[in-house]
Design an enzyme around this catalytic site. Structure first.
Site, PDB file in Angstrom:
ATOM      1  N   ASP A 441      19.339 -44.512 -42.363  1.00 45.96           N
ATOM      2  CA  ASP A 441      19.027 -44.772 -40.794  1.00 45.96           C
ATOM      3  C   ASP A 441      17.671 -45.796 -40.858  1.00 45.96           C
ATOM      4  OD1 ASP A 441      19.752 -45.140 -38.109  1.00 45.96           O
ATOM      5  OD2 ASP A 441      20.350 -43.082 -38.120  1.00 45.96           O
ATOM      6  N   ASP A 498      27.090 -46.359 -33.115  1.00 43.69           N
ATOM      7  CA  ASP A 498      26.847 -44.944 -32.472  1.00 43.69           C
ATOM      8  C   ASP A 498      28.049 -44.637 -31.462  1.00 43.69           C
ATOM      9  OD1 ASP A 498      24.841 -44.071 -34.097  1.00 43.69           O
ATOM     10  OD2 ASP A 498      23.417 -44.362 -32.334  1.00 43.69           O
TER      11      ASP A 498
END
Ligand code: GLA
Length: 694
Positions: A441, A498
């Site tokens: 990430d 997301d």
């Protein structure tokens, strides 16, 4: 004197020419020219006339336009000497290296300080042209801007398409009409960014997804790019891509651009899409095992967030395996004292409060269920509230008073000791545990853009991959904040967004297909009520949207009703039965006659079968569905057309349509010209049609 070079594949030709030893210029790029085209004549034919109010000749729009040649548009190079004085080179031809599919041209600055080199290569199978540029200097210089080799944009084009986005809203298409002046996009976030995907499509007038001429560009770099699409006063158009300006913070004697990927298509936007999809999948992504089928994922983020509890995670894993998952990914929250997003980034050691016996009990359980194990890291980041920051405050990038992002700072990846530390911690986790996957990430933008940061990240990824070649990596950055061919040279999957909202995903996936193939796009079935949009979405739609790409689940499986479980198992089984050919299929965006319908056709490369996903994004304006035209079929062959999920037709679909009761035999000609008439459906539903060549 004219020197010329050409690159060809079966559908396109690129011609470069240099006149009087000046920098070369792309004098032709488009449909394949005859082998015996006279390139000298073509170059002369390319010359524009002059009239009153103009210079006495038109300066070249070269691969690196030079201010010293009276070129008054955006230059391809802006550089200063060590004292900060502008340096204005004038390049002259030095030498060429020509191979079967490549050209490297070198030009030397008349003053003897700089050398400019441009490389071009063409891929006969994918049709993608790779181009890059580098500068060498006899003394250290400050680079402000270096463009990858500059391409002309077509004159018969009314608008260009580029991509913006945001968290939970990636790959939004912008159409901007061409007009005098420049369209300038610059991403100064230090990562590829949600805001500015580094891509551009220039359709010629009348082009659609399926027909017409179009040009595509993608700049493969993860540190932020600059794009200039300029129309000069004389009407010529240029496209420049490079790193964002002024992100080389140190003087140096060598600078290079990333690769610019460019393609000409003679069959619409899909020609660009297929070229990029195939090039990325077959040339760029380096899967540890190319033959390994993409495993169905389960990711625990939206099920437990930071609240890790071993018995609960085991139960979730069991249920995920029962649904069909084949890889369990443990997301954020397993390390340090990471109970929320305010702390512990960089403390990459298993949290003994949550995992008193380490990760082994969970990993063993996951393995016993037949799944492999993946784990989340956010290597380039640090929280002030972490043991590592307390020991090494100087490792953070940027000033102490900087604005934080998600309460965190970036690490300075240019520092070898930072990379060494991360290599050691990540390496230790991979050595101590049986892990085959990292979700990597990058949740904040940099305090200031810096090319050394991106090079540092690349170096760490390269070293880890060399040491752990079996481990696959997913590139995530608050969803799709780091998606480009540069990161995908080092990773194997992207977390597109997301947003697990199937409706939003339907749109994003469709637009991202202009560049990305199915195998690299993670798509998960989210919770019934989407956590990022609040929308409640039926399991059928959630499941089929995930089945369009690399499928996974990311809800708490304990929330599923029996009916939902049944649907999800069924769609997952369908995906598993078809994933082998789908992985190599081309995703073709269909020209939908109904703007409410977003449809794509995944066509097996050999053309023997396809599946059409027709997603209804909203209620249609007209009352009955319009036929959907398919594409790239054999007009004179017949296909068996089966509506796979015909049982999903709602009661309000009352007609006696043949397709609702049995498969139909229809010709490619009919399917491509009239189109397939599907049943009436609710918004937020998807028709899935299987086609088989008879
Ligand atoms: C980012 C990612 C999410 C999740 C969280 C964890 O937001 O995009 O998928 O991994 O971080 O903190």
């Amino acid at each position: 004197m004219i020197q010329s070079w050409r690159l060809d594949d079966s559908r396109q030709t690129l011609v470069l020419a240099s006149q009087n030893g000046h920098l070369a210029e792309v004098v032709y790029w488009g449909p394949r020219l005859p082998d015996d085209e006279g390139l000298e004549t073509l170059t002369m034919a390319h010359t524009l006339d002059v009239t009153g109010g103009m210079l006495d000749a038109n300066p070249e729009l070269s691969i690196c336009p030079e201010a010293t040649r009276t070129f008054s548009g955006q230059p391809g190079l802006v550089i200063r000497d060590a004292l900060g004085r502008p340096y204005l080179p004038k390049f002259c031809f030095a030498h060429e290296e020509v191979s079967e599919n490549g050209i490297v041209l070198t030009f030397a600055d008349q003053a003897g300080t700089l050398t400019y080199r441009a490389s071009f290569s063409i891929d006969q199978e994918t049709h993608v042209i790779e181009a890059s540029a580098e500068i060498e200097s006899t003394r250290p210089m400050h680079l402000h801007w270096l463009a990858a080799p500059v391409f002309p944009a077509p004159q018969l084009s009314d608008a260009m398409i580029d991509f913006a986005g945001r968290w939970c809203g990636e790959f939004q298409m912008n159409r901007t009409p061409w007009s005098a002046g420049i369209r300038y996009r610059e991403n100064r976030t230090g990562r590829t960014g949600h805001e500015h995907f580094p891509g551009l499509i220039v359709p010629c007038r009348g082009a659609t997804n399926a027909i017409g001429h179009a040009y595509g560009f993608h700049y493969g770099w993860s540190g932020g790019h600059r794009m200039v699409a300029e129309e000069l006063p004389d009407g010529r158009r240029q496209v420049q891509f490079g790193h964002a300006t002024r992100i080389e913070n140190e003087p140096a004697t060598r600078f290079a651009t990333a690769t610019l990927y460019a393609v000409f298509s003679d069959d619409g936007l899909n020609g660009c899409a297929v070229a990029f999809q195939r090039h990325l999948r077959d040339r760029i992504v380096q899967f540890p095992d190319r033959a390994r089928l993409r495993p169905v994922h389960y990711n625990c983020w939206e099920a437990v967030y930071f609240d890790h509890n071993l018995p609960e995670l085991k139960e979730i894993a069991s249920r995920a395996a029962d649904l069909g998952a084949e890889r369990f990914v443990l997301d954020d929250g397993w390390f340090g004292e990471r109970d929320d997003d305010t702390r512990a980034l960089s403390d990459w050691e298993v949290d003994p409060r949550k995992y008193p016996d380490g990760l082994t009990p969970l990993i063993d359980h996951v393995h016993d269920l037949g799944m492999t194990f993946g784990i989340w890291f956010e290597p380039e980041m640090i929280n002030a509230d972490s043991n590592v920051f307390r020991a090494h405050p100087d490792w953070a990038l940027g000033g102490e008073d900087q604005i934080l992002g998600r309460q965190q700072m970036a690490l300075n990846m240019a520092l070898p000791e930072v990379r060494e530390f991360l290599f050691e911690r990540i390496g230790q986790t991979l050595t101590d545990n049986d892990i085959d996957y990292i979700k990597w990430d990058h949740n904040r933008v940099l305090p200031m853009p810096d090319a050394a940061q991106t090079r540092g990240s690349y170096a760490l990824l390269d070293r880890l991959r060399e040491t752990f070649p079996e481990v696959e990596i997913e590139s995530c950055a608050s969803g799709g904040g780091r998606i480009d061919f540069g990161i995908l040279r080092r990773t194997h999957r992207v977390w597109l967004s997301d947003s697990n909202d199937a409706l939003e995903r339907l749109k994003m996936q469709h637009n991202a297909a202009l560049f990305l193939p199915m195998v690299v796009i993670g798509s998960h079935v989210g919770p019934r009520t989407c956590h990022t949009s609040g929308r409640m979405i039926d399991i059928r739609f959630r499941a089929w949207v995930a089945a369009q790409r690399h499928m996974g689940f990311e809800m708490d499986p304990r929330e599923l009703t029996n009916e939902e479980t049944g649907v999800l198992r069924e769609v997952t089984n369908w995906w598993k039965a078809n994933r082998k050919w789908l992985a190599d299929a081309d995703i073709l965006r269909l020209d939908s006659s109904d703007p409410a319908v977003i449809a794509e056709q995944h066509l097996e490369q050999a053309g023997g079968q396809f599946v059409v996903f027709a997603g209804k994004a909203e209620t249609s304006a007209q009352i009955a569905p319009r036929p959907l035209r398919l594409t790239r079929l054999s007009p004179d062959r017949h296909y068996r057309i089966e509506l796979l999920n015909r049982a999903d037709a709602p009661g309000l679909s009352r007609g006696d349509q043949a397709i609702k009761s049995s498969p139909l035999k229809l010709s490619g000609a009919y399917l491509m010209s009239h189109g397939l008439t599907l049943p009436w459906s609710f918004p937020e539903t998807m028709w899935v049609v299987k086609g088989t060549l008879l």
